[in-house]
Design an enzyme around this catalytic site. Structure first.
Site, PDB file in Angstrom:
ATOM      1  N   GLY A   6       0.814  -1.212   0.000  1.00 31.93           N
ATOM      2  CA  GLY A   6       0.000   0.000   0.000  1.00 31.93           C
ATOM      3  C   GLY A   6       0.842   1.253   0.000  1.00 31.93           C
ATOM      4  O   GLY A   6       1.030   1.902   1.034  1.00 31.93           O
ATOM      5  N   TYR A   7       1.395   1.595  -1.157  1.00 25.45           N
ATOM      6  CA  TYR A   7       2.188   2.819  -1.253  1.00 25.45           C
ATOM      7  C   TYR A   7       1.462   3.877  -2.083  1.00 25.45           C
ATOM      8  O   TYR A   7       1.079   4.917  -1.589  1.00 25.45           O
ATOM      9  CB  TYR A   7       3.557   2.531  -1.907  1.00 25.45           C
ATOM     10  CG  TYR A   7       4.535   1.749  -1.056  1.00 25.45           C
ATOM     11  CD1 TYR A   7       5.489   0.931  -1.652  1.00 25.45           C
ATOM     12  CD2 TYR A   7       4.548   1.835   0.326  1.00 25.45           C
ATOM     13  CE1 TYR A   7       6.409   0.227  -0.909  1.00 25.45           C
ATOM     14  CE2 TYR A   7       5.455   1.132   1.085  1.00 25.45           C
ATOM     15  CZ  TYR A   7       6.385   0.329   0.460  1.00 25.45           C
ATOM     16  OH  TYR A   7       7.304  -0.379   1.201  1.00 25.45           O
TER      17      TYR A   7
ATOM     18  N   THR B 168       4.967   8.728  -8.763  1.00 26.04           N
ATOM     19  CA  THR B 168       6.423   8.924  -8.704  1.00 26.04           C
ATOM     20  C   THR B 168       6.762   9.832  -7.524  1.00 26.04           C
ATOM     21  O   THR B 168       7.786   9.682  -6.870  1.00 26.04           O
ATOM     22  CB  THR B 168       6.928   9.539 -10.015  1.00 26.04           C
ATOM     23  OG1 THR B 168       6.552   8.665 -11.081  1.00 26.04           O
ATOM     24  CG2 THR B 168       8.435   9.678 -10.009  1.00 26.04           C
TER      25      THR B 168
ATOM     26  N   GLU C   9      18.009  -6.383   1.014  1.00 25.57           N
ATOM     27  CA  GLU C   9      17.379  -7.494   0.317  1.00 25.57           C
ATOM     28  C   GLU C   9      17.700  -7.416  -1.174  1.00 25.57           C
ATOM     29  O   GLU C   9      16.969  -6.832  -1.942  1.00 25.57           O
ATOM     30  CB  GLU C   9      15.866  -7.402   0.538  1.00 25.57           C
ATOM     31  CG  GLU C   9      15.030  -8.410  -0.217  1.00 25.57           C
ATOM     32  CD  GLU C   9      14.766  -9.669   0.580  1.00 25.57           C
ATOM     33  OE1 GLU C   9      15.483  -9.895   1.565  1.00 25.57           O
ATOM     34  OE2 GLU C   9      13.859 -10.413   0.233  1.00 25.57           O
TER      35      GLU C   9
ATOM     36  N   ASN D  39      10.601   4.932 -15.549  1.00 27.04           N
ATOM     37  CA  ASN D  39      11.880   5.024 -16.276  1.00 27.04           C
ATOM     38  C   ASN D  39      12.300   6.470 -16.467  1.00 27.04           C
ATOM     39  O   ASN D  39      13.494   6.781 -16.545  1.00 27.04           O
ATOM     40  CB  ASN D  39      11.777   4.333 -17.641  1.00 27.04           C
ATOM     41  CG  ASN D  39      11.745   2.825 -17.502  1.00 27.04           C
ATOM     42  OD1 ASN D  39      11.718   2.292 -16.389  1.00 27.04           O
ATOM     43  ND2 ASN D  39      11.745   2.130 -18.623  1.00 27.04           N
TER      44      ASN D  39
END
Lengths: 377, 266, 409
Positions: free
Chosen positions: C137-138, C145, C253, C383
């Site tokens: 949940g971002y 962005t 990670e 990108n």
């Protein structure tokens, strides 16, 4: 996996960078573009003294016993410096062909003199037909007792105007395939019947027309087996292409740095132009492009040094590198704008050399076709 | 001649100023972008001075370098030029010191090397520019020292040194063993040959820790500092530029001369 | 310089060899052909049927997170074993890192391991190790962005937070039990601070999950929070430290960054297709333009491979990868789109046929890729933004200055 040079190669590379910064400033490069000989004698002598001309040759022929990865470390710096002179024609094209195909006598005669800087050599391959295919070889060599008579015109021959010897790739027989019946002759430049005319070129590299007008050459001067030079020549060119790619990688890297440095300093609209995202994108794309051709070249060189099959890798490296170098230098001009467009600037040196490098020994299209064949298409 | 040369690995002094910023907490310079490491340029000239004597009289050159994260392709460079041996004092305990605690460690290493005729140092390090390590080493070892040399020649068991002065140079004779610090007036350093570079692969550096050279831990590195850096800062340079005008070049030159007399410069 | 490819299993110890054999046999029994085929459609793992069942089975063996301590549900194995699990799974399904990452549901495991209290570790880590599904949940409608401007509010109320706001493109939220939320706990602080990581229960009252269908036929979701109560003990890490702990966990990670198998597979399929398919009596592979196109794509695939290998080398050497990691992401996403686009042109009208349609070729892989690959150039980081990161971090170009004037809402 290891994507970097070893410590000794890094020392060689850094030493070469410092050497060329001192001994080969861009002012000299620009001067040599106009110079007929194009090879500053002091520079050539110093490179010989440092062992760089014979780096890739075995010690018994006066060389340094270096391997191809040592060579490409040096080549990157030569590309960065836009080094003028006959390294490509003498050490690589001609010298490597003799190393791999010459008789013991020929090797002992020629290679130590190259290594000590006393002999300039080139190889005449292409003709006015402008093709790297075997079928394009039409300069003929007719047998006459113990000699051959070479007749025809070679075009785009590098450094013929200062060469002591020219290796001429000529057709001695008509075979069933165009690859058959091709022979390599070591011809003394001073032989009667040879006319060399320097062409005016984009990159100031010394390409020549060489007319062989019934030039007599002893059959002792055949390098390798008569009628069977094409295959060995292609083998040699594989090694030459790797070195050539490394030179282009060095040039592309420098062009990228020049563009980025300019973008950081140039102020327009009250801020460095390098702070505009559009410039970020141009630089980022070039960073990815340059790294791609760098790694493709490194992998080809490593496989070659390990004796592994690398035809695919060399085709990819050559196809990508020429086009990437051109893209990067063109981007450099876009970023530099007007200040890069006069002869005072340096970007145009890379821009010119990128194009000539791309076209020499086969461009991207040529090598993509090679790759397509390798992929079984 | 048995010679020892002390070299220091530094961040490239040619890197633009914008590559660095000052960390006020530790009073040190910190690179902002990737800055390459090099041998401090005066130290490279110290190596060159030793090589010139080796060319003329033969002998052995031992290189000593103190630091951490010493990059082999940087510190092995003297080996590719003709030095014979490389000793690294590579340990965190050695670093963070001032000229004195650094010199103390180097002197101990030199004592362990044993017999030597000459020690060469660069006149000052390109990062800290203190210019005292050489002198401190000589003091600790009880050796005569000649600083800021531009030429060194071995002559009949003695050494003849051209020492740079403010208005020229003076020629000094000194018996060996002695310590000489080298200045840039020595001239160009040589480039390594390909063979020399590849041959350095066989010369593995010797690594000495504090225990190996018998130093008192309280006297080396940060622990042994006798000086304290109070503040490190970039001075703000303000320059005013006044263009001297004139009707033509000669006229402008005359006006400039007048101005210089006015401000009592000439 | 060394370009020798690592051969899977070549550095295995005797113990590792035994583990690999046992694991391989178990995987052969427990990865169904349906599961393998469904990963081929390149769906997000959360949408692959049976994926979560598989995750739970793997979790029962402690192999979902094999290097975690046994008390947290792992197998307590030393370093290197999670790589073995990833390698063995990748032999059987299309993209193990993404698949596995999807099974575990994201980075919350390492974050809780590093920043959770002992109670939180006891509460959550075993659930994660057993295959409990989390959704990320971002992103929000006004925070893509520019993630730092997220607005969902977590207001203190007694021992709880009250959540109000909305998350967008929360893939898997319809199947997941838990939501890994970045929420604003301290609105008085600057944008980047004041965000905390909170675990919310998606089955709690006040939570509404609404379906969104992507152009690729995949499901994602909007998630609405209307006065949803969540205990403050569900906040991981200190208040306001959300970004820092996320960044540090991502750094720890690495996984198998930079390797993506489908570009090579798709290009190989296209080359084979060109050899076997005739047009006007000649195989497509004899057409000069198609030869050039496929040769270039083949080169691109190789460059992608080299970017990935170089990234792994930099990680091994502890070099700064903040500027070079995006190479792989940018290049793969754009290459995948190129493969799909140019692949469609090579296949002609057949390229338009979906998997399952009569006359469909290559199982509709190219048609599917044409749609699924679109997201890859903005999902997981645009990108456009990443190129700026490359130039500023890698070449020292100055960042774009912040605008002084805010945009009127």
């Amino acid at each position: 996996m290891d994507f970097d040079y070893n410590d000794e190669q890094k020392m060689l590379k850094q030493g070469a960078r410092e050497f060329f910064e001192k001994e080969c400033p861009k002012s000299l490069v620009k001067q040599m573009m106009e110079d007929e000989k194009g090879n500053p004698p002091e520079l050539w002598k110093k490179m010989a003294q440092l062992g760089w001309l014979g780096l890739i040759y075995p010690e018994k022929y006066g060389g340094g016993d270096g391997n191809i990865i040592d060579l490409i470390a040096l080549e990157e710096e030569m590309g960065r410096a836009c080094l003028p002179g006959p390294f490509f024609s003498t050490v690589l094209l001609g010298g490597l062909f003799i190393l791999h195909n010459g008789s013991e006598e020929q090797k002992k005669e020629i290679l130590p003199k190259i290594a000590s800087g006393q002999l300039i050599l080139t190889l005449a391959l292409t003709e006015p037909s402008d093709s790297y295919e075997a079928s394009a070889i039409s300069v003929g060599a007719k047998a006459e007792k113990d000699d051959y008579i070479i007749d025809g015109t070679k075009l785009f021959v590098p450094d013929a105007q200062i060469a002591d010897y020219i290796i001429c790739i000529a057709r001695t027989k008509k075979g069933t395939k165009p690859e058959d019946g091709i022979t390599a002759f070591l011809v003394d430049r001073k032989s009667p019947g040879i006319t060399v005319t320097l062409l005016k070129t984009l990159a100031g590299d010394k390409l020549c027309e060489v007319i062989f007008n019934k030039v007599k050459v002893s059959k002792k001067n055949i390098i390798g087996k008569p009628d069977q030079a094409w295959g060995p020549l292609q083998e040699t060119l594989q090694q030459v292409k790797i070195a050539q790619c490394a030179e282009m990688v060095g040039g592309a890297q420098r062009a990228l740095e020049l563009a980025a440095d300019h973008a950081k300093k140039r102020i327009q609209f009250d801020r460095p132009i390098g702070s505009f995202p559009v410039i970020h994108h141009l630089i980022a794309n070039a960073m990815m492009d340059v790294d791609a051709c760098k790694f493709l070249t490194y992998e080809a060189a490593w496989k070659y040094s390990e004796g592994l099959p690398c035809a695919k890798e060399i085709a990819m490296a050559k196809a990508w590198t020429g086009e990437a170098y051109q893209r990067t230098a063109a981007m450099g001009h876009q970023v530099l704008g007007g200040i890069g467009y006069t002869m005072d600037g340096d970007m145009h040196l890379y821009f010119r050399r990128a194009k000539s490098g791309e076209l020499t020994l086969g461009d991207g299209k040529f090598h993509r076709e090679v790759l397509a064949k390798e992929l079984g298409m | 001649m048995n010679m020892i040369v002390c070299i220091k690995q530094v961040l490239d002094p040619e890197a633009p100023l914008s590559s660095f910023k000052i960390d006020p907490a530790t009073n040190t310079m910190v690179p902002v972008t990737a800055v390459p490491f090099v041998i401090s340029p005066f130290d490279e000239q110290a190596v060159e001075a030793a090589l010139r004597i080796k060319d003329a009289k033969g002998g052995k050159i031992t290189i000593i370098s103190l630091g951490v994260n010493l990059l082999r392709d940087v510190v092995k460079k003297p080996l590719s030029l003709g030095a014979d041996e490389l000793i690294l004092l590579e340990d965190p305990a050695f670093i963070g010191g001032d000229s004195w605690s650094t010199a103390y460690a180097l002197a101990a290493a030199i004592k362990k090397v044993g017999q030597f005729d000459l020690i060469f140092c660069g006149r000052q390090a390109a990062d800290s520019d203190s210019g005292q390590v050489g002198a401190c080493i000589a003091e600790i070892l009880g050796l005569p020292q000649v600083t800021v040399a531009k030429k060194v020649e071995a002559v009949d068991g003695k050494v003849k040194v051209d020492k740079v002065t403010t208005d020229g140079y003076e020629v000094v004779e000194v018996p060996t063993p002695a310590l000489i610090t080298i200045s840039n007036e020595l001239g160009e350093v040589r480039f390594a040959t390909f063979k020399g570079t590849m041959a350095s692969k066989k010369k593995e550096p010797i690594i000495w820790k504090p225990a190996d050279i018998g130093v008192d831990p309280a006297k080396i590195g940060a622990a042994g500092r006798r000086t304290k850096t109070r503040k490190l800062f970039q001075p703000v340079r303000d320059s005013k530029c006044e263009i001297i005008k004139g009707e033509n070049d000669e006229d402008a030159a005359a006006n400039l001369a007048k101005k210089l007399v006015e401000v009592k410069l000439i | 310089m060394d370009f020798r490819e690592y051969v899977i299993g070549e550095i295995d110890t005797e113990e590792q060899k035994k583990f690999r054999k046992e694991l391989g046999e178990w995987l052969d029994k427990n990865i169904s052909p349906e599961l393998i085929e469904s990963t081929w459609i390149l769906r997000t793992t959360a949408n692959i049927p049976h994926a979560n069942d598989f995750a739970k089975k793997l979790g029962e063996k402690g192999w979902l997170v094999p290097e975690w301590p046994k008390e947290y549900g792992g197998a307590g194995l030393p370093a290197g074993y999670s790589t073995i699990v990833a390698e063995e799974i990748s032999k059987r399904v299309l993209w193990a890192p993404g698949f596995l990452g999807g099974l575990i549901g994201g980075v919350q495991g390492p974050i809780i391991m590093q920043h959770g209290t002992p109670e939180q570790k006891k509460e959550w880590l075993p659930k994660i190790a057993a295959g409990a599904q989390f959704a990320l949940g971002y992103t929000e409608p006004n925070a893509g962005t520019d993630l730092a401007s997220l607005q969902i509010r977590a207001a203190k109320d007694g021992n709880d937070y009250i959540l109000n706001g909305q998350k967008m493109f929360s893939t898997g939220a319809h199947n997941a039990r838990y939501h890994w939320l970045a929420a604003r706990t301290n609105p008085e602080m600057p944008k980047h601070k004041g965000v905390s990581m909170i675990i919310a229960d998606l089955t709690a009252p006040g939570v509404t999950v609404t379906k969104l269908t992507t152009i690729a036929g995949d499901r994602t979701n909007e998630v609405f929070y209307d006065n949803v109560r969540v205990p403050q003990t569900n906040r991981i890490g200190p208040e306001g430290e959300g970004w820092n702990i996320t960044r540090s966990a991502l750094a720890a990670e690495r996984g198998d960054l930079g390797t993506f198998p489908w570009p090579k597979i798709l290009v190989d399929e296209l080359i084979q297709y060109a050899k076997e398919t005739k047009r006007n009596g000649k195989p497509l592979s004899e057409d000069p333009q198609i030869r050039q196109t496929l040769a270039q794509l083949s080169m691109d695939v190789n460059v992608l491979r080299l970017y990935g290998r170089r990234l792994n080398w930099m990680i091994e050497k502890n070099m700064d990868i903040s500027w070079s990691a995006p190479f792989s992401k940018i290049f793969e996403s754009e290459l995948s789109q190129r493969i799909a686009n140019q692949g469609m042109n090579i296949m002609g009208l057949y390229g338009e046929l979906e998997q399952g349609s009569k006359y469909a070729k290559l199982k509709g892989h190219i048609e599917s890729a044409y749609l699924t690959m679109v997201v890859r150039s903005f999902g997981g980081g645009s990108n456009l933004r990443l190129r700026s990161d490359i130039a500023t971090r890698g070449m020292g170009l100055p960042r774009e200055p912040q605008l002084a004037m805010p945009v009127k809402k």
